[in-house]
Motif scaffolding. Structure first.
Motif, PDB file in Angstrom:
ATOM      1  N   THR A  24       0.831  -1.203   0.000  1.00  0.00           N
ATOM      2  CA  THR A  24       0.000   0.000   0.000  1.00  0.00           C
ATOM      3  C   THR A  24       0.861   1.246   0.000  1.00  0.00           C
ATOM      4  O   THR A  24       2.028   1.235   0.395  1.00  0.00           O
ATOM      5  CB  THR A  24      -0.915   0.011   1.238  1.00  0.00           C
ATOM      6  OG1 THR A  24      -1.806   1.123   1.162  1.00  0.00           O
ATOM      7  CG2 THR A  24      -0.118   0.096   2.526  1.00  0.00           C
ATOM      8  N   THR A  25       0.246   2.322  -0.445  1.00  0.00           N
ATOM      9  CA  THR A  25       0.845   3.650  -0.408  1.00  0.00           C
ATOM     10  C   THR A  25       0.104   4.482   0.624  1.00  0.00           C
ATOM     11  O   THR A  25      -1.131   4.473   0.672  1.00  0.00           O
ATOM     12  CB  THR A  25       0.752   4.334  -1.785  1.00  0.00           C
ATOM     13  OG1 THR A  25       1.540   3.609  -2.723  1.00  0.00           O
ATOM     14  CG2 THR A  25       1.252   5.775  -1.704  1.00  0.00           C
ATOM     15  N   VAL A  26       0.851   5.176   1.455  1.00  0.00           N
ATOM     16  CA  VAL A  26       0.257   6.060   2.446  1.00  0.00           C
ATOM     17  C   VAL A  26       0.621   7.494   2.080  1.00  0.00           C
ATOM     18  O   VAL A  26       1.794   7.818   1.882  1.00  0.00           O
ATOM     19  CB  VAL A  26       0.756   5.723   3.871  1.00  0.00           C
ATOM     20  CG1 VAL A  26       0.318   6.794   4.859  1.00  0.00           C
ATOM     21  CG2 VAL A  26       0.231   4.366   4.303  1.00  0.00           C
ATOM     22  N   ARG A  27      -0.385   8.340   1.987  1.00  0.00           N
ATOM     23  CA  ARG A  27      -0.182   9.748   1.631  1.00  0.00           C
ATOM     24  C   ARG A  27      -0.248  10.581   2.907  1.00  0.00           C
ATOM     25  O   ARG A  27      -1.261  10.592   3.610  1.00  0.00           O
ATOM     26  CB  ARG A  27      -1.249  10.186   0.634  1.00  0.00           C
ATOM     27  CG  ARG A  27      -1.246   9.388  -0.678  1.00  0.00           C
ATOM     28  CD  ARG A  27      -2.581   9.460  -1.375  1.00  0.00           C
ATOM     29  NE  ARG A  27      -3.646   8.899  -0.558  1.00  0.00           N
ATOM     30  CZ  ARG A  27      -4.933   8.975  -0.861  1.00  0.00           C
ATOM     31  NH1 ARG A  27      -5.316   9.594  -1.973  1.00  0.00           N
ATOM     32  NH2 ARG A  27      -5.848   8.453  -0.062  1.00  0.00           N
ATOM     33  N   VAL A  28       0.847  11.254   3.193  1.00  0.00           N
ATOM     34  CA  VAL A  28       1.001  11.996   4.441  1.00  0.00           C
ATOM     35  C   VAL A  28       1.074  13.488   4.136  1.00  0.00           C
ATOM     36  O   VAL A  28       1.745  13.902   3.182  1.00  0.00           O
ATOM     37  CB  VAL A  28       2.288  11.565   5.179  1.00  0.00           C
ATOM     38  CG1 VAL A  28       2.508  12.403   6.434  1.00  0.00           C
ATOM     39  CG2 VAL A  28       2.222  10.077   5.535  1.00  0.00           C
ATOM     40  N   VAL A 203       7.901  14.705  -1.007  1.00  0.00           N
ATOM     41  CA  VAL A 203       8.999  13.750  -0.862  1.00  0.00           C
ATOM     42  C   VAL A 203       8.381  12.362  -0.966  1.00  0.00           C
ATOM     43  O   VAL A 203       7.367  12.073  -0.326  1.00  0.00           O
ATOM     44  CB  VAL A 203       9.722  13.893   0.496  1.00  0.00           C
ATOM     45  CG1 VAL A 203      10.963  12.997   0.529  1.00  0.00           C
ATOM     46  CG2 VAL A 203      10.102  15.337   0.777  1.00  0.00           C
ATOM     47  N   VAL A 204       8.988  11.516  -1.773  1.00  0.00           N
ATOM     48  CA  VAL A 204       8.497  10.150  -1.950  1.00  0.00           C
ATOM     49  C   VAL A 204       9.483   9.185  -1.300  1.00  0.00           C
ATOM     50  O   VAL A 204      10.688   9.231  -1.559  1.00  0.00           O
ATOM     51  CB  VAL A 204       8.320   9.805  -3.439  1.00  0.00           C
ATOM     52  CG1 VAL A 204       7.842   8.360  -3.595  1.00  0.00           C
ATOM     53  CG2 VAL A 204       7.341  10.770  -4.101  1.00  0.00           C
ATOM     54  N   PHE A 205       8.958   8.316  -0.452  1.00  0.00           N
ATOM     55  CA  PHE A 205       9.752   7.308   0.234  1.00  0.00           C
ATOM     56  C   PHE A 205       9.308   5.925  -0.236  1.00  0.00           C
ATOM     57  O   PHE A 205       8.124   5.601  -0.191  1.00  0.00           O
ATOM     58  CB  PHE A 205       9.553   7.395   1.752  1.00  0.00           C
ATOM     59  CG  PHE A 205       9.900   8.720   2.361  1.00  0.00           C
ATOM     60  CD1 PHE A 205      11.165   8.952   2.889  1.00  0.00           C
ATOM     61  CD2 PHE A 205       8.953   9.742   2.413  1.00  0.00           C
ATOM     62  CE1 PHE A 205      11.476  10.169   3.470  1.00  0.00           C
ATOM     63  CE2 PHE A 205       9.266  10.965   3.000  1.00  0.00           C
ATOM     64  CZ  PHE A 205      10.529  11.180   3.527  1.00  0.00           C
ATOM     65  N   ILE A 223       5.478   5.889   0.823  1.00  0.00           N
ATOM     66  CA  ILE A 223       4.911   7.044   1.512  1.00  0.00           C
ATOM     67  C   ILE A 223       5.146   8.271   0.650  1.00  0.00           C
ATOM     68  O   ILE A 223       6.272   8.516   0.195  1.00  0.00           O
ATOM     69  CB  ILE A 223       5.534   7.252   2.906  1.00  0.00           C
ATOM     70  CG1 ILE A 223       5.131   6.105   3.841  1.00  0.00           C
ATOM     71  CG2 ILE A 223       5.107   8.590   3.511  1.00  0.00           C
ATOM     72  CD1 ILE A 223       5.750   6.182   5.209  1.00  0.00           C
ATOM     73  N   VAL A 224       4.097   9.033   0.425  1.00  0.00           N
ATOM     74  CA  VAL A 224       4.203  10.297  -0.299  1.00  0.00           C
ATOM     75  C   VAL A 224       3.899  11.408   0.698  1.00  0.00           C
ATOM     76  O   VAL A 224       2.780  11.532   1.189  1.00  0.00           O
ATOM     77  CB  VAL A 224       3.232  10.356  -1.485  1.00  0.00           C
ATOM     78  CG1 VAL A 224       3.366  11.696  -2.206  1.00  0.00           C
ATOM     79  CG2 VAL A 224       3.489   9.197  -2.453  1.00  0.00           C
ATOM     80  N   LEU A 225       4.914  12.191   1.011  1.00  0.00           N
ATOM     81  CA  LEU A 225       4.782  13.287   1.973  1.00  0.00           C
ATOM     82  C   LEU A 225       4.620  14.604   1.228  1.00  0.00           C
ATOM     83  O   LEU A 225       5.479  14.991   0.437  1.00  0.00           O
ATOM     84  CB  LEU A 225       6.009  13.349   2.880  1.00  0.00           C
ATOM     85  CG  LEU A 225       6.147  14.570   3.787  1.00  0.00           C
ATOM     86  CD1 LEU A 225       4.980  14.651   4.756  1.00  0.00           C
ATOM     87  CD2 LEU A 225       7.466  14.540   4.546  1.00  0.00           C
ATOM     88  N   SER A 226       3.510  15.294   1.501  1.00  0.00           N
ATOM     89  CA  SER A 226       3.249  16.585   0.865  1.00  0.00           C
ATOM     90  C   SER A 226       3.068  17.649   1.938  1.00  0.00           C
ATOM     91  O   SER A 226       2.300  17.443   2.881  1.00  0.00           O
ATOM     92  CB  SER A 226       1.980  16.520   0.007  1.00  0.00           C
ATOM     93  OG  SER A 226       2.077  15.523  -0.981  1.00  0.00           O
TER      94      SER A 226
END
Length: 520
Positions: A24-28, A203-205, A223-226
């Motif tokens: 899964t991808t978590v968008r933060v 930032v993409v992790f 994880i996609v941090l915006s």
């Protein structure tokens, strides 16, 4: 739904039937993104949040503020000034290089050179390598906070960061607010690698395939941090499903998030004190303790918590929160406008004076609104304030330059100990030791510094408490700074993410351990 996690007690874990999990991808969405990829450039919450994603510490805090092994699998006290650590075997950096004790030694030397971190490591003299997997962490004298400090040692990849760049610059160089190899490139041992970064955008992790912690149930693939600076926009993104996890949830939206379907509100008491410092080198009046006290008496801390924080904070009269050794109920918040005016008159400033003030507008909860309120309150004792607020990326360089007469600073004790507040916020500034690194008020009291040093060499908790409370008493009596409140913590998360299990009072969510249920 609200999930309340106590800062000194682990969150209850509800037994659940086995469920299937999927990648899964978590968008933060945070209020700001990390200012750098260098873990030693800035001692800040954003840097440490990044470090726990991309690096790993020797030891880390649990939710109930105990220590758990990470890259160090065990430790023992060899003598009064030596603690021996044994590293985990088989750990590799993202570059593929193996982790060894030499990397810890290299990292320690770099920490001692960092303007922001060397103060924390002032009691430590050396890392002595015993063998590839063993090292001794040594102090100059018995020190009660060795493990506390070990939580700030995130071993770096010495081979990756050694040498020079194409333009001849040292890769290991620590550059504050600058462009360096370490600020743009990273190789850690953590659960995620940085695969994409656009400052101020995202930032993409990506999950590190060879991450050492096979016992962790963490199943997050990406994880996609915006960064979303505006509180309403950040909350709306969570409620609409555009993001899965946000921080902070502003006090004005706590009820809205709590009552929303499909999301969880997670709250926790905080220990970060929000303060203002008064620069005695820029303003002659600030050298007078009566003027500083007048400002403290003029600021209505309780009113700020009640009206601006909507009650989501604890009014503070000192740096140390309840539960810390330095805390005393004697150092109560003080608000008395008539007393403030009398002190100004007594000091010869009944007609007041003009000052400049700076504060961030995306670092602390309601920071710009708090600054506006304080400026209005000071007008009541004839102090005219020229206030400027700005994003934290611009604020911290200005703070380091001491660019205004009064500046906001929030602080969570890095060692979960009272002495840390004084070491960084009110100790006599000393470039050599790093003490007073964030003391923009240039306050200095040698007796207070002596008490801090004595406390840092005292291993008896009762004696340390006596020393630290005496230290806090000096700062209170001299109004060394203006304490406002301890900031509570609140996160919003999509239901089914089990986010309550990875947050903590330090506000460093352990995303590597996050287990997201299928379909959530």
């Amino acid at each position: 739904m609200t999930k309340f996690v106590r800062s000194l007690a682990a969150a209850a874990v509800v037994a659940m039937a086995p469920v299937a999990y999927a990648e899964t991808t978590v968008r933060v969405a945070y209020d700001a993104d990390p200012v750098s990829l260098d873990p030693h450039e800035q001692l800040s919450g954003g840097t440490l949040q990044l470090s726990h994603m991309v690096f790993d510490p020797l030891v880390r805090w649990t939710q109930d503020l105990q220590f758990e092994p990470r890259l160090a699998e065990s430790w023992e006290q060899i003598d009064g000034t030596t603690m021996r650590f044994k590293l985990r075997s088989g750990v590799t950096f993202h570059s593929g290089n193996p982790l060894t004790a030499n990397d810890v030694d290299w990292t320690f030397d770099r920490l001692k050179q960092s303007d922001d971190f060397k103060g924390i490591f002032a009691p430590f003299t050396d890392v002595e390598v015993v063998d590839d997997m063993t090292f001794d962490l040594k102090t100059s004298e018995p020190y009660p906070l060795v493990l506390h400090t070990a939580t700030y040692i995130f071993p770096m990849d010495s081979a990756f960061y050694s040498g020079t760049t194409a333009d001849g610059k040292e890769k290991a160089e620590v550059v504050k607010h600058g462009d360096s190899f370490a600020s743009r490139n990273v190789s850690g041992t953590g659960p995620f690698i940085v695969s994409e970064r656009e400052q101020g955008v995202r930032v993409v992790f990506d999950r590190y395939a060879d991450y050492w912690d096979s016992e962790s149930g963490g199943n997050v693939d990406k994880i996609v941090l915006s960064p979303i600076k505006e509180d309403p926009t950040r909350v709306a993104a969570l409620l609409s499903g555009d993001v899965d996890f946000i921080a902070p949830v502003p006090p004005t939206d706590l009820k809205r998030v709590e009552e929303a379907e499909g999301v969880d509100l997670i709250t926790m008491p905080g220990t970060r004190i929000i303060t203002f410092q008064m620069n005695q080198e820029r303003v002659e009046a600030f050298k007078d303790a009566r003027v500083r006290k007048a400002i403290d008496y003029a600021v209505n801390n309780a009113g700020i918590v009640d009206r601006i924080m909507r009650g989501f904070g604890t009014v503070g009269g000192q740096a140390s929160p309840s539960g810390y050794l330095g805390y005393s109920e004697e150092f109560a918040p003080r608000f008395d406008l008539e007393k403030a005016k009398a002190l100004m008159a007594e000091a010869g400033y009944a007609d007041g004076f003009s000052i400049t003030m700076m504060a961030p507008n995306n670092r602390y909860v309601n920071d710009d609104k708090i600054a506006q309120a304080v400026a209005s309150m000071l007008a009541q004792i004839n102090i005219k304030v020229d206030l400027q607020t700005m994003p934290k990326a611009q604020y911290w360089p200005a703070f380091d330059e001491r660019a205004a007469d009064m500046m906001m600073i929030g602080w969570h004790a890095d060692t979960e100990d009272s002495a840390n507040f004084h070491q960084f916020l009110t100790a006599c500034p000393d470039d050599a030791t790093g003490n007073g690194q964030y003391n923009s008020g240039n306050y200095c009291n040698e007796e207070a510094d002596k008490l801090m040093n004595e406390a840092n060499a005292e291993t008896d908790p009762a004696k340390r408490a006596e020393l630290l409370q005496k230290l806090e008493g000096i700062l209170y009596e001299e109004a060394a700074f203006i304490p406002l409140h301890w900031q509570n913590l609140a996160w919003g998360a999509k239901s089914g993410m089990n986010a309550a299990e990875i947050v903590n009072a330090l506000n460093f969510p352990y995303f590597g351990d996050l287990v997201v249920e299928t379909g959530s």
